[in-house]
Scaffold this motif. Sequence first.
Motif, PDB file in Angstrom:
ATOM      1  N   LYS A 120       0.826  -1.206   0.000  1.00  0.00           N
ATOM      2  CA  LYS A 120       0.000   0.000   0.000  1.00  0.00           C
ATOM      3  C   LYS A 120       0.862   1.258   0.000  1.00  0.00           C
ATOM      4  CE  LYS A 120      -3.995   1.925   2.488  1.00  0.00           C
ATOM      5  NZ  LYS A 120      -4.846   1.789   3.694  1.00  0.00           N
ATOM      6  N   ALA A 121       0.353   2.301  -0.620  1.00  0.00           N
ATOM      7  CA  ALA A 121       1.046   3.585  -0.630  1.00  0.00           C
ATOM      8  C   ALA A 121       1.265   4.071   0.792  1.00  0.00           C
ATOM      9  CB  ALA A 121       0.225   4.621  -1.404  1.00  0.00           C
ATOM     10  N   VAL A 122       2.417   4.685   1.032  1.00  0.00           N
ATOM     11  CA  VAL A 122       2.713   5.275   2.332  1.00  0.00           C
ATOM     12  C   VAL A 122       1.872   6.540   2.483  1.00  0.00           C
ATOM     13  CG1 VAL A 122       4.495   6.309   3.781  1.00  0.00           C
ATOM     14  CG2 VAL A 122       5.041   4.343   2.314  1.00  0.00           C
ATOM     15  N   GLY A 123       1.112   6.625   3.567  1.00  0.00           N
ATOM     16  CA  GLY A 123       0.222   7.764   3.775  1.00  0.00           C
ATOM     17  C   GLY A 123       0.486   8.467   5.081  1.00  0.00           C
ATOM     18  N   PRO A 124       1.500   9.340   5.148  1.00  0.00           N
ATOM     19  CA  PRO A 124       1.808  10.033   6.401  1.00  0.00           C
ATOM     20  C   PRO A 124       0.753  11.067   6.766  1.00  0.00           C
ATOM     21  CG  PRO A 124       3.129  10.921   4.615  1.00  0.00           C
ATOM     22  CD  PRO A 124       2.377   9.764   4.050  1.00  0.00           C
ATOM     23  N   ASP A 125       0.737  11.479   8.035  1.00  0.00           N
ATOM     24  CA  ASP A 125      -0.215  12.487   8.484  1.00  0.00           C
ATOM     25  C   ASP A 125       0.028  13.820   7.781  1.00  0.00           C
ATOM     26  OD1 ASP A 125      -1.437  10.749  10.175  1.00  0.00           O
ATOM     27  OD2 ASP A 125      -0.567  11.558  12.026  1.00  0.00           O
ATOM     28  N   TYR A 126      -1.072  14.466   7.423  1.00  0.00           N
ATOM     29  CA  TYR A 126      -1.050  15.792   6.800  1.00  0.00           C
ATOM     30  C   TYR A 126      -1.730  16.729   7.799  1.00  0.00           C
ATOM     31  CZ  TYR A 126      -1.606  19.137   2.875  1.00  0.00           C
ATOM     32  OH  TYR A 126      -1.550  20.227   2.037  1.00  0.00           O
ATOM     33  N   PRO A 127      -0.976  17.300   8.746  1.00  0.00           N
ATOM     34  CA  PRO A 127      -1.586  18.007   9.876  1.00  0.00           C
ATOM     35  C   PRO A 127      -2.203  19.347   9.493  1.00  0.00           C
ATOM     36  CG  PRO A 127       0.784  18.286   9.918  1.00  0.00           C
ATOM     37  CD  PRO A 127       0.494  17.329   8.788  1.00  0.00           C
ATOM     38  N   LEU A 128      -3.236  19.726  10.240  1.00  0.00           N
ATOM     39  CA  LEU A 128      -3.834  21.047  10.033  1.00  0.00           C
ATOM     40  C   LEU A 128      -2.807  22.140  10.301  1.00  0.00           C
ATOM     41  CD1 LEU A 128      -7.375  20.735  11.671  1.00  0.00           C
ATOM     42  CD2 LEU A 128      -6.724  20.473   9.275  1.00  0.00           C
ATOM     43  N   LEU A 129      -2.082  22.005  11.404  1.00  0.00           N
ATOM     44  CA  LEU A 129      -0.984  22.897  11.741  1.00  0.00           C
ATOM     45  C   LEU A 129       0.178  22.020  12.191  1.00  0.00           C
ATOM     46  CD1 LEU A 129      -2.941  25.617  13.775  1.00  0.00           C
ATOM     47  CD2 LEU A 129      -1.986  25.896  11.469  1.00  0.00           C
ATOM     48  N   VAL A 130       1.364  22.324  11.712  1.00  0.00           N
ATOM     49  CA  VAL A 130       2.523  21.494  11.986  1.00  0.00           C
ATOM     50  C   VAL A 130       2.908  21.586  13.462  1.00  0.00           C
ATOM     51  CG1 VAL A 130       4.963  21.146  11.471  1.00  0.00           C
ATOM     52  CG2 VAL A 130       3.363  21.728   9.640  1.00  0.00           C
ATOM     53  N   GLY A 131       3.213  20.420  14.051  1.00  0.00           N
ATOM     54  CA  GLY A 131       3.611  20.420  15.449  1.00  0.00           C
ATOM     55  C   GLY A 131       5.104  20.396  15.661  1.00  0.00           C
ATOM     56  N   ASP A 132       5.832  19.660  14.800  1.00  0.00           N
ATOM     57  CA  ASP A 132       7.251  19.481  15.068  1.00  0.00           C
ATOM     58  C   ASP A 132       8.153  19.731  13.859  1.00  0.00           C
ATOM     59  OD1 ASP A 132       6.349  17.335  13.636  1.00  0.00           O
ATOM     60  OD2 ASP A 132       7.072  15.797  15.013  1.00  0.00           O
ATOM     61  N   ARG A 133       7.743  19.331  12.688  1.00  0.00           N
ATOM     62  CA  ARG A 133       8.621  19.444  11.524  1.00  0.00           C
ATOM     63  C   ARG A 133       7.858  19.992  10.324  1.00  0.00           C
ATOM     64  NH1 ARG A 133      12.596  14.583   9.838  1.00  0.00           N
ATOM     65  NH2 ARG A 133      13.505  15.318  11.813  1.00  0.00           N
ATOM     66  N   VAL A 134       8.453  21.003   9.674  1.00  0.00           N
ATOM     67  CA  VAL A 134       7.877  21.538   8.438  1.00  0.00           C
ATOM     68  C   VAL A 134       8.503  20.805   7.257  1.00  0.00           C
ATOM     69  CG1 VAL A 134       7.369  23.796   9.413  1.00  0.00           C
ATOM     70  CG2 VAL A 134       9.591  23.397   8.336  1.00  0.00           C
ATOM     71  N   ARG A 135       7.704  20.661   6.177  1.00  0.00           N
ATOM     72  CA  ARG A 135       8.188  19.857   5.053  1.00  0.00           C
ATOM     73  C   ARG A 135       8.059  20.538   3.698  1.00  0.00           C
ATOM     74  NH1 ARG A 135       6.786  16.095   9.020  1.00  0.00           N
ATOM     75  NH2 ARG A 135       8.283  14.369   9.210  1.00  0.00           N
ATOM     76  N   HIS A 136       7.597  21.757   3.662  1.00  0.00           N
ATOM     77  CA  HIS A 136       7.677  22.540   2.424  1.00  0.00           C
ATOM     78  C   HIS A 136       7.528  24.009   2.766  1.00  0.00           C
ATOM     79  CE1 HIS A 136       3.358  23.613   1.993  1.00  0.00           C
ATOM     80  NE2 HIS A 136       3.096  22.404   2.441  1.00  0.00           N
ATOM     81  N   VAL A 137       8.069  24.855   1.914  1.00  0.00           N
ATOM     82  CA  VAL A 137       7.863  26.293   2.092  1.00  0.00           C
ATOM     83  C   VAL A 137       6.364  26.562   2.001  1.00  0.00           C
ATOM     84  CG1 VAL A 137       8.231  28.567   1.076  1.00  0.00           C
ATOM     85  CG2 VAL A 137      10.134  26.947   1.229  1.00  0.00           C
ATOM     86  N   GLY A 138       5.818  27.205   3.007  1.00  0.00           N
ATOM     87  CA  GLY A 138       4.377  27.448   3.049  1.00  0.00           C
ATOM     88  C   GLY A 138       3.635  26.503   3.961  1.00  0.00           C
ATOM     89  N   ASP A 139       4.327  25.526   4.544  1.00  0.00           N
ATOM     90  CA  ASP A 139       3.687  24.631   5.510  1.00  0.00           C
ATOM     91  C   ASP A 139       3.058  25.470   6.624  1.00  0.00           C
ATOM     92  OD1 ASP A 139       2.966  22.119   6.299  1.00  0.00           O
ATOM     93  OD2 ASP A 139       4.986  21.356   6.589  1.00  0.00           O
ATOM     94  N   ALA A 140       1.875  25.060   7.089  1.00  0.00           N
ATOM     95  CA  ALA A 140       1.112  25.870   8.043  1.00  0.00           C
ATOM     96  C   ALA A 140       1.609  25.653   9.470  1.00  0.00           C
ATOM     97  CB  ALA A 140      -0.365  25.520   7.941  1.00  0.00           C
ATOM     98  N   VAL A 141       2.017  26.735  10.126  1.00  0.00           N
ATOM     99  CA  VAL A 141       2.594  26.671  11.475  1.00  0.00           C
ATOM    100  C   VAL A 141       1.627  27.202  12.533  1.00  0.00           C
ATOM    101  CG1 VAL A 141       4.485  27.505  12.945  1.00  0.00           C
ATOM    102  CG2 VAL A 141       4.943  26.818  10.570  1.00  0.00           C
ATOM    103  N   ALA A 142       0.918  28.274  12.228  1.00  0.00           N
ATOM    104  CA  ALA A 142      -0.012  28.857  13.203  1.00  0.00           C
ATOM    105  C   ALA A 142      -1.126  29.590  12.481  1.00  0.00           C
ATOM    106  CB  ALA A 142       0.722  29.815  14.139  1.00  0.00           C
ATOM    107  N   LEU A 143      -2.256  29.711  13.169  1.00  0.00           N
ATOM    108  CA  LEU A 143      -3.400  30.480  12.659  1.00  0.00           C
ATOM    109  C   LEU A 143      -3.639  31.642  13.597  1.00  0.00           C
ATOM    110  CD1 LEU A 143      -5.788  30.405  10.493  1.00  0.00           C
ATOM    111  CD2 LEU A 143      -7.183  29.598  12.415  1.00  0.00           C
TER     112      LEU A 143
END
Length: 776
Positions: free
Chosen positions: A93-116
């Motif tokens: 099966k395809a690997v399906g990591p969590d796609y968080p609403l807001l990042v808790g520990d690690r960012v993975r692309h420019v524009g990743d959501a950190v806070a609202l």
Amino acid sequence: MAKFGIGQTMKRLEDQRFLTGTGQYTDDVPIDGVLTAYVLRSPIAHGDITALDVSAAKSAPGVKLVLTGADVAADGLKPMPCGALLKGIGGKKAVGPDYPLLVGDRVRHVGDAVALIVADTMDQARDAAELIEVDYAELPAVPGLAAVDNGTTLWEAAPGNLCLDWETGDAEAVEKGFAKAARVAELKLVNNRIIVNSIEPRGAAAVVDDATGESTLYVSTQGPHGVRDVIADVLNMDAAKIRCVSPDVGGGFGMKIFPYREHALVLWAAKKLGRPVKWISDRSEAFISDTQGRDHVSHARLAMDDNGRFLALSVDTKADLGAYLSLYGPAIPTVAGSGMLAGLYTTPAIHVRVRNYFTNTLPVDAYRGAGRPEAAYLVERLVDVAAKVAGLPRDEIRRRNFIPASSMPFTTALGETYDSGDFAAHLDKALAKADWAGIDARKAESAKAGKLRGIGISTYVEACGGGGPEWSDMRIEPDGTIVVPIGTRSTGQGHETAYTQLVSEAFGVDNEMVKVIQGDTAAIENGSGTDGSRSLPAGGSALHMAIQSVSAKARMLASYLLEAADSDLELADGKFTVVGTDKSITLGELATAANDPSKLPEGIEPGLEAKEMYKPAASTYPNGTHVCEVEVDPDTGRVKLIQFTVVDDFGEVVNPTLLEGQVHGGVAQGVGQALYERTVYDDNGQLVTGSLVDYCLPRSVDVPPVSFSMSPTRCATNPLGVKGCGEAGAIGAPPAVINAILDALAPAGVTDIDMPATPDRIWAALQAARPAAAAE
């Protein structure tokens, strides 16, 4: 007042409000007391958050709420889902990591959501965001497919950054085909990544009724029902208590069919505050938060016999899915597009392998055509190479390998069953209209002016208009108005007009008497939304069923009330008349009677309405030929599109003007990919093409008038006989443009060029070819 039925040219009903500025987009919805949300986004592509302090932001002027990944965890909210975790080779099966609403520990692309940040105004929210202190421990980035094996791993569950290794077709049969081949054509190419750039940026606004616990979510989306259901699940809410409304939508192109983080964030914030909250993206934010499209690297080989007939096709593709999996991400380069690698050809053996990878870039998902443009580009570029290898004219090798019309329905080696089509007919018509035979004279004229002229063909087929079910309701009101709530959502295609024509045709009413309602989950219980050119084949077919149901009941009731046999009734101008008499009853009068049980026959339910669902039995397979003629300035590398000819098979046509508009728009986007658009990330994962200063879109002067005509065969897989048309232009255009450029450059020794064929790339290719030509 006017009537326009099926097949008639009719101006779009929607255009009056759009052209007069009275359309209502998400940002136009009036909401009392609405607060503004702003998303603080990561400035780096890959790194750990080592410290996050929002205390100063919380006490900033006007700020009402600041939320982070810690709050997401505390409230038990779910990650954004992927609905396409396919199984690959060996059932893995395809690997399906969590796609968080807001990042808790690690960012993975420019524009990743950190806070609202939610504040009274946007300026206050932005100012507060600058007060948030974030420390990042930057990590090496994987900025694209070329770097997936650079030693950096985005997700522990995906060694080598491989999400999915998938295949389809018959590898053994392909091997046998190559073993007996007389000639082999081979090609490596890039399908460049695209930034969608819809004219209306994404947006969402949420209103919560504390008294009832019900919420209204306004979203610029192609499918409000799907957004509602996903967001309800993410926020652990009851979907029945969320009304999702999609007002006018200014372009979607696939990018707006998905639920996004911001949809959940505004509703979550509104519930916490008991105040309406709105987030509207600006253009700069869209570049780092919207899903992007395409981004494949492929190696293809085609085996042929002595006569240039195709024996086997092998395709190996690497696809970039970005840092997270969007809703359909893994499906686009695999099940959505690979079936079209058969093209219009009888190729008896095909094998396709697709490897999907994670990179530190924005998630990639459907963009106009969703895998089918990628397939057509590969096939039609490869067929041109095959023509050279076989020593055949480009049109002849296509004719020689086309599936004949007499073989319809035809099942390809990849299991797609084309129900109808006459491919040679639209090829011949397109070549005649483009004056293919006269190109040598035009090349000679260009040469006198120091220019290089070329002409290119592409043919295409796509599977669309199928998939899941669609719903349509219909009711006739006492004033004679016919109300049509339907589950699709127009994003500029003209649905109101097309659906109105179906109703007007059936009941003989003026178009002004039809009211189409879209994009509101309170108006219609179910809807699959608009994607994959499915609105008319699926939504229109559901409406067709509703029309039949209401029409049958209206006729039965008219027969009862007029005391006449059904065969003696004539329906025209919105009323039933007893033939040869002056006895008649209008649709409005029938609706009034239908709501009065005392006037109904025994056993008949009150109301003149119907609710219908249509599940497509199969896809539709629109197909056609594009011919592009270009002139290249060898001193600058600049390409001028001289003429563009399209002949399509879209089956039956409801509105020729709407259809042609869809083709023109698709061609413009295809030209954009072929000549202008390219998403560039640097070695650190920074988006270099992060604005319209650096990312080039085609202007009106860059796209020539499109000569469009039809060579239709009726579709056999839906009751209307229609085939989807919304994506076709973007599918056929890129290979036609590149094939034309390569034809122009061939005398100079240039044999290959990737999209976008920008002036600098063409100029460089010409300079590189000169030493080789001199050596020969």
